[in-house]
Write an enzyme that holds these catalytic residues in place. Sequence first.
Site, PDB file in Angstrom:
ATOM      1  N   ARG A   1       0.910  -1.115  -0.064  1.00 19.22           N
ATOM      2  CA  ARG A   1       0.269  -0.005  -0.062  1.00 19.22           C
ATOM      3  C   ARG A   1       0.849   1.170  -0.021  1.00 19.22           C
ATOM      4  O   ARG A   1       1.542   1.485   0.832  1.00 19.22           O
ATOM      5  CB  ARG A   1      -0.891  -0.016   1.367  1.00 19.22           C
ATOM      6  CG  ARG A   1      -1.822   1.122   1.302  1.00 19.22           C
ATOM      7  CD  ARG A   1      -2.872   1.282   2.503  1.00 19.22           C
ATOM      8  NE  ARG A   1      -2.386   1.628   3.477  1.00 19.22           N
ATOM      9  CZ  ARG A   1      -2.979   2.132   4.542  1.00 19.22           C
ATOM     10  NH1 ARG A   1      -4.182   2.124   4.709  1.00 19.22           N
ATOM     11  NH2 ARG A   1      -2.465   2.509   5.450  1.00 19.22           N
TER      12      ARG A   1
ATOM     13  N   LYS B   1      -4.618   5.643   8.349  1.00 17.95           N
ATOM     14  CA  LYS B   1      -5.121   6.303   6.941  1.00 17.95           C
ATOM     15  C   LYS B   1      -5.922   7.627   7.574  1.00 17.95           C
ATOM     16  O   LYS B   1      -6.551   7.518   8.573  1.00 17.95           O
ATOM     17  CB  LYS B   1      -6.368   5.254   6.610  1.00 17.95           C
ATOM     18  CG  LYS B   1      -6.928   5.577   5.475  1.00 17.95           C
ATOM     19  CD  LYS B   1      -7.784   4.458   5.062  1.00 17.95           C
ATOM     20  CE  LYS B   1      -8.524   4.836   3.499  1.00 17.95           C
ATOM     21  NZ  LYS B   1      -9.441   3.963   3.014  1.00 17.95           N
TER      22      LYS B   1
ATOM     23  N   SER C   1     -12.767  -3.374  -0.317  1.00 20.06           N
ATOM     24  CA  SER C   1     -13.218  -2.701   1.255  1.00 20.06           C
ATOM     25  C   SER C   1     -14.533  -2.126   1.077  1.00 20.06           C
ATOM     26  O   SER C   1     -15.124  -1.717  -0.030  1.00 20.06           O
ATOM     27  CB  SER C   1     -12.297  -1.642   1.223  1.00 20.06           C
ATOM     28  OG  SER C   1     -10.766  -1.798   1.307  1.00 20.06           O
TER      29      SER C   1
END
Length: 211
Positions: free
Chosen positions: A39, A137, A108
């Site tokens: 990521r 995040k 997600s």
Amino acid sequence: MKFTLPAIYPITDSQISYLSHSEQVSRLIAGGATLIQIREKGTPAADWFTDAQLALATAHTQGVRIIINDRVDIALALGADGVHLGQDDLPPEEARKLLGDEAIIGYSTHTTEQVSSAIRLPIDYLAFGPIFDTRTKQDADATVGLGLLRQISRLKGDLPLVAIGGINGENIDQVFTAGADSAAIIGFLLAEQVGIETRMSELVCKYQQTC
């Protein structure tokens, strides 16, 4: 595609670990990881493509699968094992057309409505969260909690369910008790460079019985 989703699903993050993705992948594999998501948020692809390429090569020599977060184009260019998509990314139907039937596609979700729609999509696993408060995040959705995770575990059918968001060594048992098949973990593994392999190994030993 049918594949075995490991109980422990680590996700790399260079902004948390201050390590290259290839270094993170090497350390996670040393700890027993069999599926790793790369990521990278907010950095131009040109700046991390070569690093991801090295991470993929390292993983594949050891039989470990690599999933790319968000970027179907990068996953395709690298020959990665799959992609993990968010609600605002390329639709899973289009990703499947581009990546083919053998690619792993994760998706997600954050609400029961999104889950109800997702179970009809050509995906291989469903992620749901954030279960707990998370600092990994910046634009995180509202915390969903364990109660909603239990509902989703009954709603998701045969799709493997990945819990994500703020999961650590102290609360991980709760997500499995609530019905998750896998726990995606970032900060707990990576926030401190020292001991990444050990923390990963301890989780794999306990939850995947591969010590």
